[in-house]
Design an enzyme around this catalytic site. Structure first.
Site, PDB file in Angstrom:
ATOM      1  N   GLY A 261       0.835  -1.206   0.000  1.00  0.00           N
ATOM      2  CA  GLY A 261       0.000   0.000   0.000  1.00  0.00           C
ATOM      3  C   GLY A 261       0.857   1.238   0.000  1.00  0.00           C
TER       4      GLY A 261
ATOM      5  NE  ARG B  10      -5.530   7.095  17.475  1.00  0.00           N
ATOM      6  CZ  ARG B  10      -6.126   6.377  16.542  1.00  0.00           C
ATOM      7  NH1 ARG B  10      -6.714   5.225  16.857  1.00  0.00           N
ATOM      8  NH2 ARG B  10      -6.153   6.783  15.292  1.00  0.00           N
TER       9      ARG B  10
ATOM     10  CD  GLN C 103      -4.789   8.719   4.698  1.00  0.00           C
ATOM     11  OE1 GLN C 103      -4.617   9.926   4.826  1.00  0.00           O
ATOM     12  NE2 GLN C 103      -5.690   8.050   5.400  1.00  0.00           N
ATOM     13  CB  ILE C 104      -0.381   4.682   6.209  1.00  0.00           C
ATOM     14  CG1 ILE C 104      -1.671   4.991   6.970  1.00  0.00           C
ATOM     15  CG2 ILE C 104       0.690   4.174   7.171  1.00  0.00           C
ATOM     16  CD1 ILE C 104      -2.289   3.800   7.675  1.00  0.00           C
ATOM     17  N   GLY C 105       1.454   5.013   3.649  1.00  0.00           N
ATOM     18  CA  GLY C 105       2.705   4.727   2.942  1.00  0.00           C
ATOM     19  C   GLY C 105       3.522   5.987   2.731  1.00  0.00           C
TER      20      GLY C 105
ATOM     21  CG  ASP D  84      -5.320   1.417  19.307  1.00  0.00           C
ATOM     22  OD1 ASP D  84      -6.244   2.087  18.845  1.00  0.00           O
ATOM     23  OD2 ASP D  84      -4.835   0.434  18.709  1.00  0.00           O
TER      24      ASP D  84
ATOM     25  CG  HIS E 292      -6.628  -1.223  15.775  1.00  0.00           C
ATOM     26  ND1 HIS E 292      -6.339  -0.076  16.478  1.00  0.00           N
ATOM     27  CD2 HIS E 292      -6.877  -0.811  14.507  1.00  0.00           C
ATOM     28  CE1 HIS E 292      -6.403   0.963  15.672  1.00  0.00           C
ATOM     29  NE2 HIS E 292      -6.741   0.548  14.471  1.00  0.00           N
TER      30      HIS E 292
ATOM     31  CB  VAL F  74      -0.613  -1.023   9.370  1.00  0.00           C
ATOM     32  CG1 VAL F  74      -1.305   0.322   9.562  1.00  0.00           C
ATOM     33  CG2 VAL F  74       0.751  -1.016  10.047  1.00  0.00           C
TER      34      VAL F  74
ATOM     35  CD  GLN G 126      -0.277  -8.335   0.969  1.00  0.00           C
ATOM     36  OE1 GLN G 126      -0.232  -7.984   2.143  1.00  0.00           O
ATOM     37  NE2 GLN G 126      -0.515  -7.483  -0.018  1.00  0.00           N
TER      38      GLN G 126
END
Ligand SMILES: NC(=O)c1ccc[n+]([C@@H]2O[C@H](COP(=O)([O-])OP(=O)(O)OC[C@H]3O[C@@H](n4cnc5c(N)ncnc54)[C@H](O)[C@@H]3O)[C@@H](O)[C@H]2O)c1
Ligand SMILES: O=C(O)C[C@H](O)C(=O)O
Length: 328
Positions: free
Chosen positions: A12, A163, A16-18, A160, A188, A130, A113
């Site tokens: 990925g 956070r 956006q995380i990548g 988490d 999660h 993730v 995968q």
């Protein structure tokens, strides 16, 4: 880790995380300033060109530790010889969805995968899932990798954990660095249990500093539903904070946790604290000698017990659902 290049695969990679993750890996924040990195970026064919654009930017940053970047669209190539696999690529939820709604859509990604990791990964491979629903996706990937030790498949609850630290620091008006021994248990998801019953703030026990009603009515739901809150306010799911937590998770796994603290990670249960063996559940963990180990011997009071049981029950339901779908 050695000083020869470590192969890190990010799935990925055009997401956006990548985008938030790759530059931090290449700069040395994942594995340390002495460890060169070779990056493999896995994307679906439609997003390969975008990933190639990111690879060009990685070149342009001239990171001294980055020895090469490959962009690929097949899992077999992506995981050949991989040492660290960050399985990010999956569809994020949008407003109104629960992470469990993604089970079928994203579950199908993690079986092939896992098989590709089984076929080609390096002996020391470490896998962090993730993509949501992260715990059960890790279970799926692991079940297709019978030759890889189960402890190498983990899922991310470090966001988490971070956070929870931030919310507690704000409540107590202390720096996050003063807080120790928080824990996230379970899934999660909104059922997760952010636990401060063993936490310390500047050496003082946290349970004596906050009242139970704040914990039950504000802190726990705030942390557990923070992902949805970010989606609501930002209009997209957490990206830079998720990338930062992924860096923390792998960094600590490889380099160890501080002697006087622990962290949280979703790991294969060994039956500790009554969590059925094999489920990928979050626990308080320490990292020693390159392995995550569940912190043992903690007292679990009735309140904590009921919260842990509720989240573990949801993990079992997800396990049964992916069994019905033939994904494990
Ligand atoms: N565990 C956590 O704490 C946490 C936190 C934030 C987000 N997430 C999850 O991370 C995932 C990614 O989020 P994002 O915001 O980067 O999403 P995104 O939509 O921006 O990016 C996802 C990328 O994955 C790619 N992709 C899809 N299928 C793929 C496959 N089979 N192989 C390789 N790549 C594939 C897509 O093309 C896309 O570029 C989502 O599932 C999201 O819910 C988890
Ligand atoms: O909540 C989501 O769907 C995204 C992610 O899991 C998060 O916790 O921010």
């Amino acid at each position: 880790m050695t000083n020869s290049p470590v192969t890190v695969t990010v799935t990925g990679a055009a997401g956006q995380i990548g985008y938030a993750l790759l530059f931090r890996i290449a700069s040395g924040q994942l594995l340390g300033a002495d460890t060169p990195v070779r990056l493999r970026l896995l994307e679906i064919p439609a997003a390969v060109r975008a990933a190639e654009g990111t690879a060009m930017e990685l070149d342009d940053a001239a990171f001294p530790l980055l020895t090469g970047v490959d962009v690929v669209d097949d899992a077999k190539h992506a995981f050949d010889g991989v040492n660290v696999a960050l399985l990010v690529g999956a569809r994020p939820r949008s407003k109104g969805m629960e992470r469990g709604d993604l089970l079928e859509a994203n579950g199908g990604i993690f079986a092939p995968q896992g098989a590709a990791i089984n076929a080609g990964a390096a002996d020391d491979v470490r896998v962090l899932v993730v993509g949501n629903p992260a715990n059960t996706n890790a279970l799926i990937a692991r079940s297709h990798a019978p030759d890889v030790p189960a402890e190498r498949f983990t899922a991310m609850t470090r966001l988490d954990h971070n956070r929870a630290k931030a919310q507690l620091a704000r409540k107590l008006d202390v720096p996050v660095a003063d807080l120790r021994k928080l824990a996230i248990w379970g899934n999660h998801s909104a059922t997760q249990y952010p636990d401060v019953s063993h936490a310390e703030a500047g050496g003082r026990p946290v349970p004596g500093l906050v009242d139970q009603s704040w914990l039950a009515d504000e802190f726990i739901p705030r942390v557990a539903k923070r992902g949805a809150e970010i989606i609501d306010v930002r209009g997209a799911s957490s990206a830079a904070s998720a990338a930062s937590a992924a860096i923390d998770h792998i960094h600590d796994w490889v380099n160890g946790t501080p002697a006087d603290d622990w962290t949280s990670a979703a790991v294969a249960s060994d039956g500790s604290y009554g969590v059925p063996e094999g489920l990928v559940s979050s626990f308080p963990v320490v990292a020693r000698g390159g392995r995550y180990e569940i912190v043992q011997g903690l007292d679990v009071d009735a309140f904590s017990r009921s919260r842990i049981d509720a989240s573990v029950a949801e993990l079992r339901e997800e396990q049964e659902a992916v069994q019905r779908l033939g994904l494990i």
